[in-house]
Design an enzyme around this catalytic site. Structure first.
Site, PDB file in Angstrom:
ATOM      1  N   PRO A   1       0.824  -1.220   0.000  1.00 23.07           N
ATOM      2  CA  PRO A   1       0.000   0.000   0.000  1.00 23.07           C
ATOM      3  C   PRO A   1       0.851   1.260   0.000  1.00 23.07           C
ATOM      4  O   PRO A   1       0.450   2.282  -0.538  1.00 23.07           O
ATOM      5  CB  PRO A   1      -0.804  -0.099   1.311  1.00 23.07           C
ATOM      6  CG  PRO A   1      -0.565  -1.446   1.866  1.00 23.07           C
ATOM      7  CD  PRO A   1       0.618  -2.056   1.195  1.00 23.07           C
TER       8      PRO A   1
ATOM      9  N   GLY B   1      46.290  13.145 -13.415  1.00 21.69           N
ATOM     10  CA  GLY B   1      45.912  13.922 -12.235  1.00 21.69           C
ATOM     11  C   GLY B   1      44.523  14.516 -12.422  1.00 21.69           C
ATOM     12  O   GLY B   1      44.132  14.864 -13.541  1.00 21.69           O
TER      13      GLY B   1
ATOM     14  N   LYS C   1      54.607  15.649 -17.219  1.00 21.87           N
ATOM     15  CA  LYS C   1      54.905  16.915 -17.909  1.00 21.87           C
ATOM     16  C   LYS C   1      55.191  17.932 -16.826  1.00 21.87           C
ATOM     17  O   LYS C   1      54.280  18.512 -16.249  1.00 21.87           O
ATOM     18  CB  LYS C   1      53.690  17.367 -18.725  1.00 21.87           C
ATOM     19  CG  LYS C   1      53.404  16.491 -19.929  1.00 21.87           C
ATOM     20  CD  LYS C   1      52.227  17.051 -20.689  1.00 21.87           C
ATOM     21  CE  LYS C   1      51.958  16.171 -21.887  1.00 21.87           C
ATOM     22  NZ  LYS C   1      50.582  16.127 -22.281  1.00 21.87           N
TER      23      LYS C   1
ATOM     24  N   ASP D   1      51.024  10.305 -14.959  1.00 16.79           N
ATOM     25  CA  ASP D   1      51.441  11.698 -14.790  1.00 16.79           C
ATOM     26  C   ASP D   1      52.060  11.906 -13.413  1.00 16.79           C
ATOM     27  O   ASP D   1      51.731  11.173 -12.479  1.00 16.79           O
ATOM     28  CB  ASP D   1      50.208  12.610 -14.832  1.00 16.79           C
ATOM     29  CG  ASP D   1      49.790  12.943 -16.238  1.00 16.79           C
ATOM     30  OD1 ASP D   1      50.532  12.618 -17.157  1.00 16.79           O
ATOM     31  OD2 ASP D   1      48.710  13.536 -16.381  1.00 16.79           O
TER      32      ASP D   1
ATOM     33  N   MET E   1      47.037  26.257 -13.112  1.00 24.53           N
ATOM     34  CA  MET E   1      48.261  26.554 -13.876  1.00 24.53           C
ATOM     35  C   MET E   1      48.522  28.061 -13.911  1.00 24.53           C
ATOM     36  O   MET E   1      48.930  28.608 -14.948  1.00 24.53           O
ATOM     37  CB  MET E   1      48.148  26.007 -15.309  1.00 24.53           C
ATOM     38  CG  MET E   1      48.066  24.496 -15.364  1.00 24.53           C
ATOM     39  SD  MET E   1      47.916  23.868 -17.037  1.00 24.53           S
ATOM     40  CE  MET E   1      46.184  24.114 -17.339  1.00 24.53           C
TER      41      MET E   1
HETATM   42  C1  LIG Z   1      47.565  20.337 -16.406  1.00 26.93           C
HETATM   43  S1  LIG Z   1      46.482  20.825 -15.144  1.00 26.93           S
HETATM   44  C2  LIG Z   1      45.631  19.320 -14.868  1.00 26.93           C
HETATM   45  C3  LIG Z   1      44.380  19.482 -14.074  1.00 26.93           C
HETATM   46  C4  LIG Z   1      43.715  18.171 -13.739  1.00 26.93           C
HETATM   47  N1  LIG Z   1      43.292  17.498 -14.936  1.00 26.93           N
HETATM   48  C5  LIG Z   1      42.557  18.327 -12.787  1.00 26.93           C
HETATM   49  O1  LIG Z   1      41.400  18.080 -13.144  1.00 26.93           O
HETATM   50  O2  LIG Z   1      42.822  18.646 -11.623  1.00 26.93           O
HETATM   51  C6  LIG Z   1      47.593  20.948 -13.788  1.00 26.93           C
HETATM   52  C7  LIG Z   1      47.150  21.991 -12.779  1.00 26.93           C
HETATM   53  O3  LIG Z   1      46.138  21.457 -11.933  1.00 26.93           O
HETATM   54  C8  LIG Z   1      46.270  22.012 -10.647  1.00 26.93           C
HETATM   55  N2  LIG Z   1      46.514  20.932  -9.705  1.00 26.93           N
HETATM   56  C9  LIG Z   1      46.547  19.634  -9.970  1.00 26.93           C
HETATM   57  N3  LIG Z   1      46.760  18.916  -8.852  1.00 26.93           N
HETATM   58  C10 LIG Z   1      46.849  19.797  -7.848  1.00 26.93           C
HETATM   59  C11 LIG Z   1      47.055  19.686  -6.458  1.00 26.93           C
HETATM   60  N4  LIG Z   1      47.184  18.505  -5.869  1.00 26.93           N
HETATM   61  N5  LIG Z   1      47.081  20.813  -5.710  1.00 26.93           N
HETATM   62  C12 LIG Z   1      46.927  22.020  -6.290  1.00 26.93           C
HETATM   63  N6  LIG Z   1      46.730  22.183  -7.610  1.00 26.93           N
HETATM   64  C13 LIG Z   1      46.677  21.085  -8.375  1.00 26.93           C
HETATM   65  C14 LIG Z   1      47.417  22.994 -10.696  1.00 26.93           C
HETATM   66  O4  LIG Z   1      46.902  24.265 -11.036  1.00 26.93           O
HETATM   67  C15 LIG Z   1      48.211  22.414 -11.825  1.00 26.93           C
HETATM   68  O5  LIG Z   1      49.070  23.402 -12.401  1.00 26.93           O
END
Ligand SMILES: C[S@@+](CC[C@H](N)C(=O)[O-])C[C@H]1O[C@@H](n2cnc3c(N)ncnc32)[C@H](O)[C@@H]1O
Length: 391
Positions: free
Chosen positions: A29, A236, A205, A183, A320
């Site tokens: 029900p 990452g 990278k 990575d 970045m």
């Molecule tokens: C090439 S991008 C990749 C981003 C990634 N695909 C994401 O979604 O987090 C790399 C940038 O992500 C940021 N980043 C990634 N891991 C991080 C962390 N553990 N702490 C702070 N910033 C991070 C920084 O700005 C770094 O320069």
């Protein structure tokens, strides 16, 4: 399948049956809101009344899950007469079938009976699934290319660095991999648990440092998969947030390699969250923008509308953007953002060296220099930054 009862026990049983793609009718029900939500999209049929003899006509399987033992007994009796298996939620000794604790890992299903002790079954099920997930129990048939399985690529978003922030599916894929291209921002400790026969390729990278060319990464993914290997691209954050994941996916598709995408916790949202900073907050911010700061405003390759971003009231998250922070902050102020807008910088988010620094748009460049902030870091602009200290 017919489930008699609409409470929380019935709900759990229905969830398992639907996962097995059963056609389910619930007789009760009343039902829980979660069961009711399944009616409209057609996932189950709800007969909104008490059980009546005849309800099991045509059923393959019955579940008696009401809180009335007399009704459950009547359901079990009808099932017995019709030779339909019946699980009685209130009395396993009166059931013609026992429900195992079920765990799934991809297409692998693990079912455990606990000798009459459901908690024991759940404990062993969890241990087996955890072992399959972290690789301490190996599904050798799944790993073997000779087992007739074609090679494949899984693009795994590894989250910001803490291995606890990888999805279960991502961890499973890594545990089953023959080859992992990783990575430097992906959780490195996942690699430590891999057996020696798994090939690990460093595809890092580094900002302004050594770096594997994207074309080479794409070629390696395709080459290893075409050789019959299960390849994981461990990245990452999320593969599709400034991660060049789409280029890797396109390369696999072009080569006819099966490819799966496993999203990850992006640093754009997860890293501020770890510092207690929400990217949205009711009544304060109805938008957030994630922007790449790898080139400054005015750079010929910049695709960002900095004028529009300066006018924004909501949250701006910059990835970045350590070296370009001063130029970006100046552009935001020039186009309308208040100079005293709070900013938080979070470096090495989710790792043991995580640091959080607070400043304002005008103070950002000096703060980064004074504090010696290095990538990886995200910075967050907006009123949401001011919330965390009130916690
Ligand atoms: C090439 S991008 C990749 C981003 C990634 N695909 C994401 O979604 O987090 C790399 C940038 O992500 C940021 N980043 C990634 N891991 C991080 C962390 N553990 N702490 C702070 N910033 C991070 C920084 O700005 C770094 O320069």
């Amino acid at each position: 399948m017919v489930v008699v009862g609409g409470g929380s026990v019935a709900h759990r049983r229905v969830a398992g049956l639907l996962e097995a793609r059963a056609r389910v009718t619930v007789v009760s029900p009343e039902v829980t809101p979660a069961l009711e939500a399944l009616v409209e999209p057609g996932s189950l049929t709800w007969v909104a009344r008490r059980y009546q003899p005849g309800d099991l006509d045509g059923a393959w399987y019955a579940v008696a899950a009401t809180d009335d033992p007399a009704v459950n007994a009547a359901v079990a009796e009808e099932a017995e007469r019709l030779r339909v298996f019946c699980a009685r939620a209130d009395d396993r000794s009166a059931s013609s079938v026992w429900t195992p604790a079920v765990g799934r890992q991809g297409d692998l299903v693990v079912g455990v009976h606990g000798g009459g002790d459901p908690q024991r079954a759940v404990g062993v099920r969890d241990a087996v699934v955890a072992g399959l997930t972290d690789g301490s129990i190996r599904d050798r048939a799944a790993r073997s290319p000779e087992g007739g399985r074609a090679g494949s690529v899984v693009l795994v978003g590894g989250g910001p660095g803490d291995p606890g922030l990888v999805t279960v599916r991502g961890q499973q894929a890594v545990a089953q991999a023959d080859v992992v291209l990783a990575d430097h921002l992906a959780p490195q400790s996942l690699l430590a648990s891999l057996p020696p026969e798994v090939e690990v390729i460093d595809a890092s990278k580094l900002p302004r440092g050594r770096s594997m060319a994207q074309e080479q990464i794409n070629a390696l993914l395709v080459e290893r998969a075409l050789a019959g290997k299960r390849v994981v691209r461990l990245k990452g954050g999320d593969p599709f947030v400034f991660g060049r994941g789409m280029e890797e996916l396109e390369a696999c598709v072009a080569a006819g390699v099966p490819v799966e995408v496993v999203p990850g916790v992006t640093s754009a949202i997860g890293v501020p969250g770890l510092a207690g900073i929400p990217v949205t907050h009711r009544g304060l911010t109805h938008e957030f923008v994630v922007v790449s700061g790898h080139v400054p405003p005015g750079h010929p390759q910049s695709l960002v509308d900095w004028t529009a971003l300066g006018r924004l009231r909501g949250t701006v998250v910059v990835l970045m953007g350590v070296d370009t922070a001063g130029a970006i902050a100046a552009a935001l102020v020039e186009h309308g953002r208040a100079p005293q807008t709070p900013v938080a910088v979070i470096a090495d988010g989710s790792t043991p060296t995580q640091r959080v620094v607070r400043t304002t748009l005008t103070g950002l460049a000096a703060t980064l220099a004074d504090e010696g902030i290095r990538p990886p870091a995200v910075w967050v602009v907006g009123d949401v930054v001011g919330l965390a200290p009130q916690l």
